[in-house]
Scaffold this motif. Structure first.
Motif, PDB file in Angstrom:
ATOM      1  N   ALA A 107       0.839  -1.204   0.000  1.00 42.25           N
ATOM      2  CA  ALA A 107       0.000   0.000   0.000  1.00 42.25           C
ATOM      3  C   ALA A 107       0.868   1.246   0.000  1.00 42.25           C
ATOM      4  O   ALA A 107       1.871   1.311   0.708  1.00 42.25           O
ATOM      5  CB  ALA A 107      -0.905  -0.012   1.224  1.00 42.25           C
ATOM      6  N   PRO A 108       0.497   2.255  -0.815  1.00 42.62           N
ATOM      7  CA  PRO A 108       1.289   3.486  -0.840  1.00 42.62           C
ATOM      8  C   PRO A 108       1.131   4.251   0.476  1.00 42.62           C
ATOM      9  O   PRO A 108       0.057   4.245   1.078  1.00 42.62           O
ATOM     10  CB  PRO A 108       0.699   4.271  -2.014  1.00 42.62           C
ATOM     11  N   ALA A 109       2.198   4.874   0.871  1.00 40.97           N
ATOM     12  CA  ALA A 109       2.160   5.668   2.104  1.00 40.97           C
ATOM     13  C   ALA A 109       1.548   7.026   1.789  1.00 40.97           C
ATOM     14  O   ALA A 109       1.933   7.672   0.821  1.00 40.97           O
ATOM     15  CB  ALA A 109       3.566   5.839   2.649  1.00 40.97           C
ATOM     16  N   PRO A 110       0.580   7.469   2.566  1.00 41.78           N
ATOM     17  CA  PRO A 110      -0.032   8.777   2.308  1.00 41.78           C
ATOM     18  C   PRO A 110       0.945   9.914   2.627  1.00 41.78           C
ATOM     19  O   PRO A 110       1.726   9.818   3.564  1.00 41.78           O
ATOM     20  CB  PRO A 110      -1.247   8.802   3.241  1.00 41.78           C
ATOM     21  N   ALA A 111       0.893  10.955   1.811  1.00 42.55           N
ATOM     22  CA  ALA A 111       1.734  12.130   2.050  1.00 42.55           C
ATOM     23  C   ALA A 111       1.100  12.956   3.161  1.00 42.55           C
ATOM     24  O   ALA A 111      -0.120  13.070   3.240  1.00 42.55           O
ATOM     25  CB  ALA A 111       1.846  12.970   0.790  1.00 42.55           C
ATOM     26  N   PRO A 112       1.913  13.533   4.022  1.00 44.40           N
ATOM     27  CA  PRO A 112       1.344  14.376   5.074  1.00 44.40           C
ATOM     28  C   PRO A 112       0.644  15.592   4.463  1.00 44.40           C
ATOM     29  O   PRO A 112       1.037  16.081   3.397  1.00 44.40           O
ATOM     30  CB  PRO A 112       2.552  14.814   5.905  1.00 44.40           C
ATOM     31  N   ALA A 113      -0.396  16.074   5.103  1.00 47.03           N
ATOM     32  CA  ALA A 113      -1.191  17.189   4.580  1.00 47.03           C
ATOM     33  C   ALA A 113      -0.333  18.409   4.275  1.00 47.03           C
ATOM     34  O   ALA A 113      -0.572  19.118   3.312  1.00 47.03           O
ATOM     35  CB  ALA A 113      -2.298  17.550   5.568  1.00 47.03           C
ATOM     36  N   ARG A 114       0.674  18.661   5.064  1.00 48.62           N
ATOM     37  CA  ARG A 114       1.509  19.856   4.846  1.00 48.62           C
ATOM     38  C   ARG A 114       2.450  19.704   3.640  1.00 48.62           C
ATOM     39  O   ARG A 114       3.096  20.657   3.238  1.00 48.62           O
ATOM     40  CB  ARG A 114       2.288  20.190   6.104  1.00 48.62           C
ATOM     41  N   ALA A 115       2.507  18.505   3.060  1.00 45.80           N
ATOM     42  CA  ALA A 115       3.394  18.256   1.919  1.00 45.80           C
ATOM     43  C   ALA A 115       2.677  18.352   0.579  1.00 45.80           C
ATOM     44  O   ALA A 115       3.284  18.157  -0.457  1.00 45.80           O
ATOM     45  CB  ALA A 115       4.043  16.880   2.065  1.00 45.80           C
ATOM     46  N   THR A 116       1.380  18.648   0.586  1.00 48.17           N
ATOM     47  CA  THR A 116       0.635  18.740  -0.663  1.00 48.17           C
ATOM     48  C   THR A 116      -0.092  20.078  -0.743  1.00 48.17           C
ATOM     49  O   THR A 116      -0.234  20.776   0.254  1.00 48.17           O
ATOM     50  CB  THR A 116      -0.413  17.610  -0.775  1.00 48.17           C
ATOM     51  N   THR A 117      -0.533  20.382  -1.952  1.00 47.34           N
ATOM     52  CA  THR A 117      -1.284  21.607  -2.171  1.00 47.34           C
ATOM     53  C   THR A 117      -2.379  21.333  -3.199  1.00 47.34           C
ATOM     54  O   THR A 117      -2.273  20.398  -3.978  1.00 47.34           O
ATOM     55  CB  THR A 117      -0.378  22.758  -2.649  1.00 47.34           C
ATOM     56  N   THR A 118      -3.385  22.146  -3.181  1.00 44.58           N
ATOM     57  CA  THR A 118      -4.480  22.026  -4.126  1.00 44.58           C
ATOM     58  C   THR A 118      -4.574  23.326  -4.891  1.00 44.58           C
ATOM     59  O   THR A 118      -4.433  24.397  -4.310  1.00 44.58           O
ATOM     60  CB  THR A 118      -5.811  21.764  -3.386  1.00 44.58           C
ATOM     61  N   SER A 119      -4.806  23.238  -6.188  1.00 43.54           N
ATOM     62  CA  SER A 119      -4.958  24.457  -6.980  1.00 43.54           C
ATOM     63  C   SER A 119      -6.257  24.407  -7.762  1.00 43.54           C
ATOM     64  O   SER A 119      -6.778  23.334  -8.046  1.00 43.54           O
ATOM     65  CB  SER A 119      -3.766  24.665  -7.918  1.00 43.54           C
ATOM     66  N   THR A 120      -6.764  25.577  -8.107  1.00 40.35           N
ATOM     67  CA  THR A 120      -8.013  25.695  -8.837  1.00 40.35           C
ATOM     68  C   THR A 120      -7.702  26.045 -10.286  1.00 40.35           C
ATOM     69  O   THR A 120      -6.844  26.871 -10.557  1.00 40.35           O
ATOM     70  CB  THR A 120      -8.872  26.812  -8.198  1.00 40.35           C
ATOM     71  N   HIS A 121      -8.401  25.411 -11.201  1.00 41.98           N
ATOM     72  CA  HIS A 121      -8.213  25.651 -12.630  1.00 41.98           C
ATOM     73  C   HIS A 121      -9.571  25.851 -13.287  1.00 41.98           C
ATOM     74  O   HIS A 121     -10.580  25.323 -12.824  1.00 41.98           O
ATOM     75  CB  HIS A 121      -7.506  24.466 -13.298  1.00 41.98           C
ATOM     76  N   LEU A 122      -9.580  26.599 -14.379  1.00 40.09           N
ATOM     77  CA  LEU A 122     -10.804  26.717 -15.177  1.00 40.09           C
ATOM     78  C   LEU A 122     -11.075  25.395 -15.873  1.00 40.09           C
ATOM     79  O   LEU A 122     -10.147  24.699 -16.277  1.00 40.09           O
ATOM     80  CB  LEU A 122     -10.630  27.771 -16.277  1.00 40.09           C
ATOM     81  N   THR A 123     -12.345  25.095 -16.053  1.00 41.03           N
ATOM     82  CA  THR A 123     -12.688  23.941 -16.877  1.00 41.03           C
ATOM     83  C   THR A 123     -12.482  24.323 -18.342  1.00 41.03           C
ATOM     84  O   THR A 123     -12.402  25.519 -18.681  1.00 41.03           O
ATOM     85  CB  THR A 123     -14.158  23.532 -16.669  1.00 41.03           C
ATOM     86  N   VAL A 124     -12.425  23.352 -19.194  1.00 46.74           N
ATOM     87  CA  VAL A 124     -12.301  23.614 -20.630  1.00 46.74           C
ATOM     88  C   VAL A 124     -13.526  24.387 -21.113  1.00 46.74           C
ATOM     89  O   VAL A 124     -13.408  25.313 -21.924  1.00 46.74           O
ATOM     90  CB  VAL A 124     -12.124  22.292 -21.415  1.00 46.74           C
ATOM     91  N   ASP A 125     -14.706  24.020 -20.612  1.00 46.81           N
ATOM     92  CA  ASP A 125     -15.928  24.721 -21.015  1.00 46.81           C
ATOM     93  C   ASP A 125     -15.877  26.197 -20.621  1.00 46.81           C
ATOM     94  O   ASP A 125     -16.271  27.065 -21.402  1.00 46.81           O
ATOM     95  CB  ASP A 125     -17.163  24.063 -20.394  1.00 46.81           C
TER      96      ASP A 125
END
Length: 192
Positions: free
Chosen positions: A50-68
């Motif tokens: 099983a893959p080890a989960p990355a700690p929350a502080r090690a990831t980021t989320t970004s917002t993008h426009l949809t193609v539509d």
């Protein structure tokens, strides 16, 4: 005791040397092949874990426009230009500067394609209209040396929560002010 000393012909020595090299090569290939098989089975076993989960502080989320949404913004910018009989190209890039949509209006000049993309890239990179950025060149002229940018009016950023998520660039009208007006029409279409 008389020892008989035999000398081999050159042909026999070459054949013997070739045979020895062939045996060494086959043995070496077998060892490498066996080693690769052992590594492959080890990595298969390891990857099944099983893959080890990355700690929350090690990831980021970004917002993008949809193609539509990008297509809607580009079409709105192109429509605004066509209402004023301007022949332009419109480009929409994502937060990373990758082109999502490009619309080349009828009769738009060949130079407008790349210019629209670069204006869009510049707008999203600095989260500002390119007309404002063009004014900054007076204080910092080396900004224009950054690859992929174009500090001419005609680019507008698209934001979500004050963060840039896309850029719209328009090129081909007789003035940057018109290009930017059309780019802003694309931004405004997203608010509707």
């Amino acid at each position: 005791m008389n020892r008989v000393r035999k000398t081999f012909s050159r042909r026999a020595r070459v054949a013997t040397g070739g045979a020895v090299l062939a045996v060494v090569a086959v043995a070496g290939f077998g060892a490498v092949s066996a080693n690769a098989s052992a590594n492959a089975s080890t990595s298969t076993t390891t990857s099944a874990a099983a893959p080890a989960p990355a700690p929350a502080r090690a990831t980021t989320t970004s917002t993008h426009l949809t193609v539509d949404a990008a297509a809607k913004a580009a079409q709105a910018a192109l429509d605004a230009a066509e209402k004023e009989n301007q022949r332009v190209t419109v480009a929409v890039v994502d937060r990373n500067g990758n082109t999502v949509v490009t619309l080349r209006g009828d009769g738009a000049g060949p130079q407008s394609y790349e210019s629209a993309e670069r204006k869009a890239y510049t707008a999203v990179s600095w989260n500002a209209p390119t007309s404002q950025l063009a004014e900054r060149l007076e204080q910092t002229p080396n900004l224009k040396d950054i690859p992929g940018t174009l500090f001419l009016a005609g680019g507008a950023p698209v934001t979500a929560g004050k963060a840039p998520v896309a850029g719209i660039g328009v090129a081909g009208a007789p003035s940057g002010a018109l290009d930017e007006k059309f780019a802003q029409a694309g931004v405004d279409a997203l608010a509707r």
